[in-house]
Design an enzyme around this catalytic site. Structure first.
Site, PDB file in Angstrom:
ATOM      1  N   THR A  23       7.396  -2.279   1.043  1.00 47.76           N
ATOM      2  CA  THR A  23       7.658  -2.240  -0.445  1.00 47.76           C
ATOM      3  C   THR A  23       7.970  -3.433  -0.984  1.00 47.76           C
ATOM      4  O   THR A  23       9.172  -3.910  -0.752  1.00 47.76           O
ATOM      5  CB  THR A  23       8.545  -1.157  -0.921  1.00 47.76           C
ATOM      6  N   LEU A  24       7.396  -4.160  -1.840  1.00 47.39           N
ATOM      7  CA  LEU A  24       7.635  -5.146  -2.424  1.00 47.39           C
ATOM      8  C   LEU A  24       8.176  -5.155  -4.149  1.00 47.39           C
ATOM      9  O   LEU A  24       9.168  -5.279  -4.383  1.00 47.39           O
ATOM     10  CB  LEU A  24       6.547  -6.281  -2.549  1.00 47.39           C
TER      11      LEU A  24
END
Lengths: 245, 275
Positions: A23-24
């Site tokens: 997840t960014l």
């Protein structure tokens, strides 16, 4: 700003392929959750909006769910991560029920389990992008706690996430009492939700209030708050600045 | 037990449907020195006889704290018992860490039993040679379980295992109906009296037994010698009056250990690893 970090066994620095595995940024997000302890248990409020950036794209998302017999989970942040968490908890509750031995997971256990999950994901640089609110009642004792996406976890008599931290908390600090009745509790939550509706651009006027007591969980049908926009200043907004709109 | 051709491997059935290696493992439990457990609705008491190899050595530890709310007493191969206690402590602390809540004892014994069962179905393993009396609390109150090398477990109001445990069991059978509502002090007294039964006439001294208690609002701990001696003093005087009766009781009970393995002098013949 981009930076590469070692993941997996820390030997090699990975690039774009590996980045797509973690997840960014969040994509579809829910806004604030506000929750308070009251006389018979816990009350929690959330709206039903899922924003896609600045677009209010989804308007029927339930961000509060019952967990087992004794707990209620509310989430703000990435909706898909919330759904993932619900899947983990589903498995947890299922295994607990399979024991069929008179013991059951209470809100404290669920809260701590979630804390471990969130913190471990944060340590792997792959967080579940949520702030979770966990409320419940077991054996007459009410419980209300919060876990953030970096694993910060605590309990309190009243909690709020997202914008609620800034707008709802001050109201709760002033007006929360230990023996609130159900009606007073709902009024207090509606007061907070109204402020959020006016001031949080990702809030929509369609909310649910959930209640958890020793008997169990009830989530209300969606409804909307009355709002007032007939302020004099709104009538002729450009009165003081001719030519602007 | 007769030696036969089906008892070499734990994975070999006998024609009569028995796994002899498992049964031999249960024999090892019977050779160990006695351990006793009893419970009321809110407390569990575990007691055992302290036997030392010789006068020069200290006695072996047979009761272990697993967590504040769970304790275990063992009989049989104490080395196996120590390993299983370590496993139990590990399970309890992992649960505590993840859920900030004590592991329900009923779930722990199932994990233990499953672990023991594995050893009855692998040709390269052997069954654990130790019986465990697990006492603990969970949401429904106090519980006492007995875990067997076979992988079976049973719940008890009171139980005794090890050598000369039959004498203790007879005593417990007479008294168990009162245990449910008994006070903590009465439960401890009954445990020590049960230990006395296994000593077969030897004078009961606090140095000869170890007693541990756990209960609602009371974490697991051992009773010190002084406390035990005080309890012994309360009934030793009464025992002098009952000497006549006790003499007859002993004669019957002495027949039982002869079957179990060696009679009164049996302890010197016991292999060093079994206590």
């Amino acid at each position: 700003m981009t930076f590469t970090i070692p993941i997996d066994n820390g030997d090699s620095v990975k690039t774009a392929e590996a980045d797509s595995q973690r997840t960014l940024y969040p994509y579809v997000t829910g806004t604030s959750i506000v929750a308070i302890k009251y006389k018979d248990g816990v009350l929690m409020a959330s709206d039903m909006g899922g924003s896609y950036g600045s677009t209010l794209r989804y308007k029927n998302i339930e961000r509060m769910k019952a967990i087992g017999k004794h707990s209620l989970l509310g989430a703000s942040g990435e909706i898909s991560d919330f759904q993932e968490i619900l899947r983990y908890l589903d498995e947890l509750v299922l295994n607990d029920n399979m024991w069929d031995d008179g013991n059951s997971l209470g809100p404290k256990e669920v809260h701590n389990y979630l804390t471990r999950v969130m913190y471990n994901r944060r340590n792997k640089f792959n967080p579940l992008w949520n702030t979770l609110v966990l409320g419940g009642v077991k054996n007459g004792e009410s419980y209300l706690g919060m876990v953030s996406m970096i694993g910060v976890s605590f309990e309190d008599n009243h909690v709020a996430t997202g914008f609620g931290n800034h707008l709802a908390r001050p109201i709760l600090r002033d007006e929360w009492r230990a023996d609130l009745s159900f009606e007073d509790g709902v009024k207090l939550l509606e007061k907070c939700m109204r402020v959020l509706l006016y001031r949080d651009r990702s809030a929509i006027n369609k909310l649910q209030i959930a209640k958890i007591t020793e008997e169990g969980v009830t989530v209300s049908q969606p409804y909307s708050l009355k709002t007032f926009w007939e302020f004099k200043a709104f009538n002729n907004p450009t009165a003081g600045a001719e030519g602007s709109w | 037990m007769f030696r036969n051709q089906y008892d070499t491997d734990v994975t070999t059935w006998s024609p009569t449907g028995r796994l002899f290696q498992v049964e031999y493992a249960m024999e090892a439990v019977k050779q160990g020195s006695a351990a006793i457990g009893l419970r009321s609705r809110s407390h569990v008491v575990l007691a055992c006889v302290n036997k030392a190899q010789s006068e020069l050595s200290s006695h072996q530890k047979k009761i272990f704290k697993v967590d504040d709310h769970i304790g275990v007493a063992i009989a049989g191969l104490t080395a196996d018992g120590r390993v299983l206690s370590r496993y139990m402590r590990s399970e309890a602390i992992n649960h505590s860490f993840t859920y900030e809540s004590p592991l329900p004892v009923g779930r722990l014994v199932v994990h233990l039993a499953d672990k023991a069962q594995v050893c009855t179905q692998r040709s390269w393993k052997r069954p654990y040679g130790v019986g465990l009396l697990v006492g603990g609390l969970d949401e429904s109150g106090a519980h006492l379980y007995y875990n067997c090398p076979s992988g079976n477990y049973f719940e008890y109001q009171a139980f005794a295992i090890g050598s000369r445990s039959q004498a203790a069991k007879t005593y417990l059978e007479r008294r168990f109906e009162s245990f449910g509502d008994a006070s903590r002090e009465d439960l401890i007294k009954d445990a020590i009296l049960a230990v006395r039964e296994t000593l077969q006439g030897e004078t009961l001294k606090s140095s000869l037994c170890t007693v541990s208690v756990l209960g609602v609002g009371e974490p697991f701990h051992f009773l010190d010698q002084e406390t035990i001696q005080k309890v012994i003093d309360t009934f030793e005087k009464v025992a002098e009056d009952e000497e006549g009766e006790a003499g007859e009781g002993d004669a019957e009970a002495a027949a039982a250990p002869a079957e179990q393995g060696g009679g009164g002098a049996g302890d010197q013949d016991v292999a060093p690893m079994e206590m």
